[in-house]
Design an enzyme around this catalytic site. Structure first.
Site, PDB file in Angstrom:
ATOM      1  N   HIS A   7      18.409  -7.957   8.349  1.00  0.00           N
ATOM      2  CA  HIS A   7      17.860  -7.299   7.151  1.00  0.00           C
ATOM      3  C   HIS A   7      16.360  -7.572   7.033  1.00  0.00           C
ATOM      4  O   HIS A   7      15.571  -6.647   6.795  1.00  0.00           O
ATOM      5  CB  HIS A   7      18.596  -7.814   5.906  1.00  0.00           C
ATOM      6  N   GLU A   8      15.965  -8.829   7.208  1.00  0.00           N
ATOM      7  CA  GLU A   8      14.543  -9.170   7.102  1.00  0.00           C
ATOM      8  C   GLU A   8      13.745  -8.563   8.258  1.00  0.00           C
ATOM      9  O   GLU A   8      12.584  -8.165   8.083  1.00  0.00           O
ATOM     10  CB  GLU A   8      14.364 -10.692   7.064  1.00  0.00           C
ATOM     11  N   HIS A  42      12.620  -5.053   7.440  1.00  0.00           N
ATOM     12  CA  HIS A  42      11.376  -4.930   6.670  1.00  0.00           C
ATOM     13  C   HIS A  42      10.166  -4.967   7.605  1.00  0.00           C
ATOM     14  O   HIS A  42       9.191  -4.245   7.402  1.00  0.00           O
ATOM     15  CB  HIS A  42      11.272  -6.069   5.647  1.00  0.00           C
ATOM     16  N   GLU A  92      15.182  -1.775   0.235  1.00  0.00           N
ATOM     17  CA  GLU A  92      16.226  -2.765   0.485  1.00  0.00           C
ATOM     18  C   GLU A  92      17.495  -2.103   1.016  1.00  0.00           C
ATOM     19  O   GLU A  92      18.167  -2.650   1.904  1.00  0.00           O
ATOM     20  CB  GLU A  92      16.531  -3.536  -0.801  1.00  0.00           C
TER      21      GLU A  92
END
Length: 419
Positions: free
Chosen positions: A277-278, A281, A357
């Site tokens: 997930h990070e 970004h 997100e």
């Protein structure tokens, strides 16, 4: 002046009463009937005590958030109408003949009084987190962070205010444009140095200790074409039981950071989902998109503040004890307007953040192909942070830069059906 003070206090009390009713009685935080028994239903992964604590903690924490914002507005307004800002200006001028030192002294006085008046609510927030076992930090350590935060904010405020009022005095009509132009390199510089200068003031950062897990993360990072040196661990267990991970910095100083609480509480599969997930970004350039959005909002905001400051001083200058925008005593008015506009724009910026997100969640599930680990991750995050799965609508739009746990768990549990 008495009317302004009186109506401000009455308005604040009415606002507090409304929010108390809304958060504790009026808002619907129940799970939709069709989601009962699913992974998003907190009754499937929280026990009776955890369910009760989650509601209690979230309600009080949300109330403190909404009470703190208008309190700041009232403080700035009272500093103006009571002539305190004008006195600070006079004291600073009487202390030194140098303009820079006058600004430094004035900003210190203003920062100190605002911190003193907002500290009680901040302390209540600390004791609340301590009571519900979210915060593990002892009071001396917490006060150390408060003091560091004060001086970091003071230094940045002094620098910004010095440049801002120099520009206002040079060009009363176009200062807002020049201030925005100056904010572009400043924002980029701040983002660049934050991971290596500012963040280490509060916590210790170091490369991931678990080498076996590190190898798995590096493999995942290689699939995403992310440099391996961008993964760090931070010792947050000294301060909190909550879980988190985030992306920070730009360029060569960009980092993906994992809290050690996350490493201690979650299994490897859940951690890999968080890392994916990070990484999303990083891959999707969300940090740069965020900077661009921030700069756009800053441009519009400074223009609006310019117009509103001129109007307020023209109409209410005698009440506010400020007759000229170039007078540093007008700073509380500037900060008041900035805070009002920031709060008003937060639903929009939060909506953009929630979209990012969701995109990162999608990227992570496509990279890891592990729906179960994804769902369990957010269930554990809910437990650790005592987060409401389905928060009130006003809380979501004004506080949440992430989708609600209800939305995230439901989306990830049914991701195959969404394709």
């Amino acid at each position: 002046m008495r009317k302004v003070i009186g109506w401000s206090i009455v308005g604040y009390l009415l606002f507090a009463l409304f929010l108390t009713w809304y958060l504790f009685y009026g808002a619907n935080t129940l799970i939709p009937a069709e989601l009962k028994g699913t992974a998003a239903d907190p009754e499937t992964f929280l026990n009776t005590r955890e369910l009760l604590l989650t509601e209690e903690y979230s309600q009080i924490r949300n109330l403190l958030f909404f009470l703190n914002i208008p309190l700041e507005w009232i403080i700035y307004l009272f500093i103006l109408v009571l002539g305190i800002s004008a006195k600070f200006r006079n004291w600073s001028k009487g202390t030194s003949n140098l303009s820079v030192l006058q600004t430094a002294i004035y900003v210190f006085y203003l920062s100190l009084i605002v911190k003193a008046l907002t500290f009680p609510l901040q302390y209540v927030g600390y004791t609340l987190s301590k009571q519900y076992n979210i915060t593990t930090q002892a009071f001396p350590g917490w006060m150390r962070d408060v003091i560091i935060d004060f001086w970091v904010n003071y230094a940045m405020t002094f620098l910004i205010v010095t440049v801002l009022y120099w520009l206002i005095r040079k060009s009363t009509k176009r200062w807002w444009l020049y201030a925005w132009l100056a904010s572009v390199p400043f924002a980029l510089f701040l983002m660049f140095v934050q991971p290596v200068i500012i963040d280490p003031l509060y916590n210790e950062f170091y490369p991931l200790k678990d080498k076996e897990l590190e190898a798995k993360i590096l493999t995942l990072a290689a699939e995403a074409n992310i440099p391996s040196e961008h993964v760090y661990e931070v010792n947050m267990s000294e301060k909190t039981n909550a879980l988190n991970a985030y992306v920070t910095g730009i360029g060569s100083n960009s980092r993906i950071v994992l809290w050690d609480t996350t490493l201690n509480r979650l299994g490897d599969e859940e951690i890999l989902f968080i890392m994916a997930h990070e990484m999303a970004h990083y891959v999707m350039k969300h940090i740069y998109v965020g900077i661009a959005g921030y700069l756009l909002l800053t441009l519009v905001g400074l223009f609006i503040v310019h117009k509103l400051m001129a109007l307020c001083i023209q109409r209410y200058g005698s009440l506010l004890k400020v007759n000229d925008m170039r007078d540093i005593a007008s700073l509380p008015l500037f900060l008041l307007l900035i805070s009002l506009l920031s709060f008003a724009s937060s639903p929009f910026s939060n909506a953009v953040s929630r979209y990012q997100e969701t995109s990162a969640d999608t990227y992570a599930i496509e990279l890891t192909h592990n729906n179960e680990a994804a769902v369990e991750t957010f269930q554990e995050l809910t437990k650790a942070g005592l987060s409401q799965v389905n928060p009130p609508f006003l809380v979501k739009i004004f506080r949440y830069g992430h989708p609600t746990m209800l939305e995230r768990i439901t989306y990830l549990e049914n991701y195959e059906k969404n394709e």
